[in-house]
Design a protein around this motif. Structure first.
Motif, mmCIF file in Angstrom:
data_model
loop_
_atom_site.group_PDB
_atom_site.id
_atom_site.type_symbol
_atom_site.label_atom_id
_atom_site.label_comp_id
_atom_site.label_asym_id
_atom_site.label_seq_id
_atom_site.Cartn_x
_atom_site.Cartn_y
_atom_site.Cartn_z
ATOM 1 N N ARG A 112 0.886 -1.285 0.104
ATOM 2 C CA ARG A 112 -0.185 -0.145 0.014
ATOM 3 C C ARG A 112 1.005 1.182 0.069
ATOM 4 N N ILE A 163 2.187 2.569 -3.686
ATOM 5 C CA ILE A 163 1.370 2.987 -4.602
ATOM 6 C C ILE A 163 0.367 4.029 -4.107
ATOM 7 N N VAL A 164 0.612 4.432 -2.851
ATOM 8 C CA VAL A 164 -0.255 5.587 -2.345
ATOM 9 C C VAL A 164 -0.309 6.835 -3.089
ATOM 10 N N TYR A 165 0.762 6.982 -3.614
ATOM 11 C CA TYR A 165 1.060 8.352 -4.324
ATOM 12 C C TYR A 165 0.534 8.500 -5.738
ATOM 13 N N LYS A 166 0.499 7.317 -6.139
ATOM 14 C CA LYS A 166 -0.079 7.117 -7.764
ATOM 15 C C LYS A 166 -1.287 7.458 -8.299
ATOM 16 N N PHE A 167 -2.325 7.378 -7.417
ATOM 17 C CA PHE A 167 -3.685 7.572 -7.719
ATOM 18 C C PHE A 167 -4.056 9.273 -7.494
ATOM 19 N N PRO A 168 -4.854 9.643 -8.448
ATOM 20 C CA PRO A 168 -5.352 11.093 -8.377
ATOM 21 C C PRO A 168 -6.347 11.149 -7.319
ATOM 22 N N PHE A 185 -9.446 11.794 -5.468
ATOM 23 C CA PHE A 185 -10.870 11.246 -5.610
ATOM 24 C C PHE A 185 -11.642 12.477 -4.925
ATOM 25 N N GLU A 220 -12.458 12.145 -1.122
ATOM 26 C CA GLU A 220 -11.294 12.532 -0.754
ATOM 27 C C GLU A 220 -10.936 13.840 -0.635
ATOM 28 N N THR A 251 -2.596 15.653 1.512
ATOM 29 C CA THR A 251 -3.145 14.584 0.866
ATOM 30 C C THR A 251 -2.561 13.064 1.014
ATOM 31 N N ARG A 304 -3.569 9.753 3.033
ATOM 32 C CA ARG A 304 -3.424 8.355 2.279
ATOM 33 C C ARG A 304 -2.436 7.505 3.355
#
Length: 107
Positions: free
Chosen positions: A21, A24-29, A31, A34, A77, A81
């Motif tokens: 986790r 990959i926590v910083y790879k998503f835009p 939401f 959020e 952000t 996360r």
């Protein structure tokens, strides 16, 4: 050392979860939900409105924890996360201890 060998599988599950986790926590835009939650946290930090999440029937503990950690000099952000990752890891530990307490060696 004996304790580590006894619980090696669960320690491995915990670390696999946390590392997978965290990578990959910083790879998503960002939401929509959020962004909405981060706005609430900014209201708590900037204006001291600690009961703001009650206006939308959300449980306030996550917002309160994020407001405390949000005062650190990091991106809010990523802080939110990583807090979610940490709370998920705590849930894994809690479920393990609950299962161990219910289904101990005598059952």
């Amino acid at each position: 050392m004996k304790l580590i060998r006894k619980h090696f599988f669960w320690i491995g599950i915990f670390f696999f979860y946390f590392i997978s986790r965290a990578l990959i926590v910083y790879k998503f835009p960002l939401f929509v939900d959020e962004a909405y939650y981060l706005r609430w946290v900014k209201e708590i930090i900037n204006h001291g409105q600690w009961l703001i999440s009650f206006s939308d029937s959300k449980e306030p503990l996550y917002f309160w924890l994020l407001a405390v950690f949000g005062r650190l000099p990091f991106d809010l952000t990523l802080t939110s996360r990583f807090l979610s990752v940490g709370l998920g890891a705590g849930t894994i530990i809690g479920i393990y201890l609950l299962g161990k307490g219910i289904f101990d060696q005598t059952t």
